[in-house]
Design a protein around this motif. Structure first.
Motif, short mmCIF file in Angstrom:
data_model
loop_
_atom_site.label_atom_id
_atom_site.label_comp_id
_atom_site.label_asym_id
_atom_site.label_seq_id
_atom_site.Cartn_x
_atom_site.Cartn_y
_atom_site.Cartn_z
N LYS A 45 53.02 31.17 51.04
CA LYS A 45 51.85 30.40 50.64
C LYS A 45 52.04 29.94 49.19
O LYS A 45 52.47 30.71 48.34
N ASP A 46 51.70 28.67 48.91
CA ASP A 46 51.88 28.18 47.55
C ASP A 46 50.57 27.74 46.89
O ASP A 46 50.57 27.34 45.74
N GLU A 47 49.46 27.80 47.61
CA GLU A 47 48.16 27.50 47.02
C GLU A 47 47.20 28.64 47.33
O GLU A 47 47.14 29.12 48.45
N PHE A 48 46.45 29.05 46.32
CA PHE A 48 45.55 30.19 46.46
C PHE A 48 44.17 29.83 45.96
O PHE A 48 44.02 29.02 45.04
N ASP A 49 43.17 30.45 46.56
CA ASP A 49 41.80 30.36 46.07
C ASP A 49 41.51 31.68 45.37
O ASP A 49 41.73 32.75 45.92
N VAL A 50 41.01 31.59 44.13
CA VAL A 50 40.65 32.78 43.37
C VAL A 50 39.15 32.99 43.60
O VAL A 50 38.34 32.14 43.25
N VAL A 51 38.81 34.13 44.23
CA VAL A 51 37.43 34.41 44.60
C VAL A 51 36.94 35.63 43.84
O VAL A 51 37.55 36.70 43.90
N LEU A 52 35.83 35.45 43.13
CA LEU A 52 35.19 36.56 42.44
C LEU A 52 34.41 37.36 43.47
O LEU A 52 33.43 36.88 44.04
N ALA A 53 34.88 38.57 43.78
CA ALA A 53 34.22 39.41 44.78
C ALA A 53 33.02 40.13 44.18
O ALA A 53 31.99 40.27 44.82
N SER A 54 33.17 40.57 42.93
CA SER A 54 32.11 41.32 42.27
C SER A 54 32.35 41.25 40.76
O SER A 54 33.49 41.24 40.31
N PHE A 55 31.27 41.24 39.98
CA PHE A 55 31.44 41.21 38.53
C PHE A 55 31.49 42.60 37.92
O PHE A 55 31.74 42.76 36.73
N GLY A 56 31.30 43.62 38.71
CA GLY A 56 31.40 44.99 38.22
C GLY A 56 30.28 45.32 37.25
O GLY A 56 29.17 44.81 37.35
N GLU A 57 30.60 46.18 36.29
CA GLU A 57 29.59 46.63 35.34
C GLU A 57 29.61 45.87 34.03
O GLU A 57 28.78 46.11 33.16
N LYS A 58 30.55 44.95 33.86
CA LYS A 58 30.68 44.21 32.60
C LYS A 58 30.44 42.73 32.84
O LYS A 58 31.32 41.90 32.67
N LYS A 59 29.21 42.40 33.23
CA LYS A 59 28.89 41.03 33.61
C LYS A 59 29.14 40.05 32.45
O LYS A 59 29.67 38.97 32.67
N LYS B 14 38.31 29.31 41.46
CA LYS B 14 39.27 28.20 41.42
C LYS B 14 39.90 28.08 42.79
O LYS B 14 40.31 29.07 43.38
N GLU B 15 40.01 26.87 43.29
CA GLU B 15 40.59 26.63 44.60
C GLU B 15 41.88 25.83 44.45
O GLU B 15 42.00 24.98 43.58
N GLY B 16 42.87 26.13 45.30
CA GLY B 16 44.13 25.40 45.30
C GLY B 16 45.00 25.66 44.09
O GLY B 16 45.79 24.81 43.69
N ALA B 17 44.91 26.84 43.52
CA ALA B 17 45.70 27.18 42.33
C ALA B 17 47.11 27.61 42.75
O ALA B 17 47.31 28.13 43.85
N SER B 18 48.07 27.39 41.87
CA SER B 18 49.43 27.86 42.13
C SER B 18 49.43 29.38 42.09
O SER B 18 48.50 29.99 41.56
N LYS B 19 50.48 29.97 42.63
CA LYS B 19 50.56 31.44 42.68
C LYS B 19 50.49 32.02 41.27
O LYS B 19 49.73 32.96 41.02
N ALA B 20 51.26 31.47 40.33
CA ALA B 20 51.28 32.00 38.96
C ALA B 20 49.92 31.84 38.30
O ALA B 20 49.42 32.77 37.64
N VAL C 36 38.49 40.79 42.02
CA VAL C 36 38.93 39.45 42.39
C VAL C 36 39.82 39.51 43.61
O VAL C 36 40.63 40.43 43.77
N GLU C 37 39.70 38.50 44.48
CA GLU C 37 40.56 38.38 45.66
C GLU C 37 41.29 37.05 45.61
O GLU C 37 40.72 36.05 45.17
N LEU C 38 42.53 37.04 46.05
CA LEU C 38 43.29 35.80 46.21
C LEU C 38 43.34 35.50 47.68
O LEU C 38 43.72 36.34 48.48
N LYS C 39 42.95 34.32 48.05
CA LYS C 39 42.96 33.93 49.47
C LYS C 39 43.81 32.70 49.66
O LYS C 39 43.96 31.89 48.83
#
Length: 122
Positions: free
Chosen positions: A53-67, A97-103, A119-122
Protein backbone atom coordinates in the motif's frame (compact mmCIF):
# COMPACT_ATOMS: atom_id res chain seq x y z
CA UNK A 1 23.10 -21.13 -7.69
CA UNK A 2 20.01 -18.90 -7.66
CA UNK A 3 16.61 -20.20 -8.62
CA UNK A 4 15.08 -18.78 -11.78
CA UNK A 5 11.57 -17.38 -11.81
CA UNK A 6 10.46 -20.44 -13.80
CA UNK A 7 11.91 -22.76 -11.13
CA UNK A 8 9.92 -20.92 -8.46
CA UNK A 9 6.72 -20.98 -10.55
CA UNK A 10 7.11 -24.72 -11.23
CA UNK A 11 7.67 -25.42 -7.54
CA UNK A 12 4.56 -23.44 -6.62
CA UNK A 13 2.51 -25.20 -9.32
CA UNK A 14 3.27 -28.54 -7.63
CA UNK A 15 2.12 -27.33 -4.19
CA UNK A 16 -1.30 -27.93 -2.66
CA UNK A 17 -3.61 -24.96 -2.17
CA UNK A 18 -3.04 -25.11 1.59
CA UNK A 19 0.73 -25.01 1.09
CA UNK A 20 0.34 -21.99 -1.20
CA UNK A 21 -1.77 -20.20 1.40
CA UNK A 22 0.91 -20.90 4.02
CA UNK A 23 3.63 -19.70 1.62
CA UNK A 24 1.76 -16.45 1.00
CA UNK A 25 1.35 -15.92 4.72
CA UNK A 26 5.08 -16.49 5.26
CA UNK A 27 5.90 -14.03 2.44
CA UNK A 28 3.58 -11.41 3.92
CA UNK A 29 5.28 -11.77 7.30
CA UNK A 30 8.83 -11.76 5.92
CA UNK A 31 8.37 -8.76 3.61
CA UNK A 32 5.84 -6.82 5.70
CA UNK A 33 3.23 -6.66 2.93
CA UNK A 34 -0.26 -7.94 2.21
CA UNK A 35 -0.82 -10.20 -0.79
CA UNK A 36 -3.87 -9.87 -3.00
CA UNK A 37 -5.04 -13.42 -3.71
CA UNK A 38 -7.48 -14.33 -6.47
CA UNK A 39 -7.77 -18.08 -7.04
CA UNK A 40 -10.23 -19.08 -9.77
CA UNK A 41 -9.52 -22.80 -9.34
CA UNK A 42 -6.85 -24.84 -7.55
CA UNK A 43 -5.39 -25.97 -10.90
CA UNK A 44 -5.02 -22.33 -11.98
CA UNK A 45 -3.49 -21.22 -8.69
CA UNK A 46 -0.21 -19.46 -9.21
CA UNK A 47 1.88 -17.03 -7.25
CA UNK A 48 -0.07 -14.20 -5.69
CA UNK A 49 0.78 -10.64 -6.54
CA UNK A 50 2.48 -9.00 -3.60
CA UNK A 51 1.21 -5.48 -3.28
CA UNK A 52 2.38 -2.79 -0.88
CA UNK A 53 0.00 0.00 0.00
CA UNK A 54 1.36 3.44 -0.88
CA UNK A 55 -1.42 5.74 0.36
CA UNK A 56 -2.64 5.88 3.95
CA UNK A 57 -5.36 7.65 5.87
CA UNK A 58 -4.25 8.93 9.28
CA UNK A 59 -7.19 8.53 11.67
CA UNK A 60 -7.30 9.99 15.16
CA UNK A 61 -8.85 7.19 17.21
CA UNK A 62 -8.71 8.99 20.55
CA UNK A 63 -7.11 12.14 21.96
CA UNK A 64 -6.22 10.47 25.24
CA UNK A 65 -5.68 12.55 28.34
CA UNK A 66 -3.71 15.39 26.71
CA UNK A 67 -6.34 17.00 24.51
CA UNK A 68 -4.61 20.39 24.33
CA UNK A 69 -1.34 18.83 23.11
CA UNK A 70 -3.20 16.79 20.52
CA UNK A 71 -5.06 19.89 19.30
CA UNK A 72 -1.71 21.68 18.88
CA UNK A 73 -0.28 18.72 16.94
CA UNK A 74 -3.38 18.58 14.70
CA UNK A 75 -3.18 22.34 14.04
CA UNK A 76 0.49 22.02 13.11
CA UNK A 77 -0.13 19.06 10.81
CA UNK A 78 -3.24 20.38 9.07
CA UNK A 79 -2.99 24.17 9.22
CA UNK A 80 -6.49 24.34 10.75
CA UNK A 81 -7.53 27.13 13.06
CA UNK A 82 -7.90 26.56 16.79
CA UNK A 83 -11.68 26.02 16.72
CA UNK A 84 -11.55 23.70 13.68
CA UNK A 85 -8.72 21.63 15.17
CA UNK A 86 -10.52 21.41 18.53
CA UNK A 87 -13.75 20.29 16.82
CA UNK A 88 -11.82 17.69 14.79
CA UNK A 89 -10.06 16.29 17.86
CA UNK A 90 -13.29 16.16 19.86
CA UNK A 91 -15.04 14.28 17.04
CA UNK A 92 -12.58 11.35 17.27
CA UNK A 93 -12.44 8.90 15.67
CA UNK A 94 -11.84 11.24 12.76
CA UNK A 95 -9.53 11.30 9.73
CA UNK A 96 -6.72 13.81 10.10
CA UNK A 97 -5.13 13.31 6.68
CA UNK A 98 -6.21 11.16 3.75
CA UNK A 99 -4.05 9.79 0.93
CA UNK A 100 -0.75 10.46 2.69
CA UNK A 101 2.47 8.71 1.68
CA UNK A 102 3.76 6.00 4.00
CA UNK A 103 6.57 8.21 5.34
CA UNK A 104 4.28 11.21 5.82
CA UNK A 105 1.60 9.08 7.54
CA UNK A 106 4.12 7.48 9.89
CA UNK A 107 5.64 10.87 10.76
CA UNK A 108 2.21 12.35 11.49
CA UNK A 109 1.26 9.28 13.55
CA UNK A 110 4.46 9.65 15.58
CA UNK A 111 3.82 13.36 16.27
CA UNK A 112 0.23 12.76 17.32
CA UNK A 113 1.16 9.81 19.55
CA UNK A 114 3.90 11.89 21.20
CA UNK A 115 1.19 14.45 21.96
CA UNK A 116 -0.87 11.70 23.67
CA UNK A 117 -3.28 10.63 20.92
CA UNK A 118 -4.15 7.16 19.72
CA UNK A 119 -3.72 7.00 15.94
CA UNK A 120 -4.53 4.40 13.27
CA UNK A 121 -3.19 4.16 9.73
CA UNK A 122 -5.69 2.80 7.26
Amino acid sequence: MALSKDDVLNAIAEMSVMDIVELISDMEEKFGVTAAVAAAAPAAAGPAAVEEKDEFDVVLASFGEKKVGVIKAVREATGLGLKEAKDLVESAPAPIKEGASKAEAEELKKKLEEAGATVELK
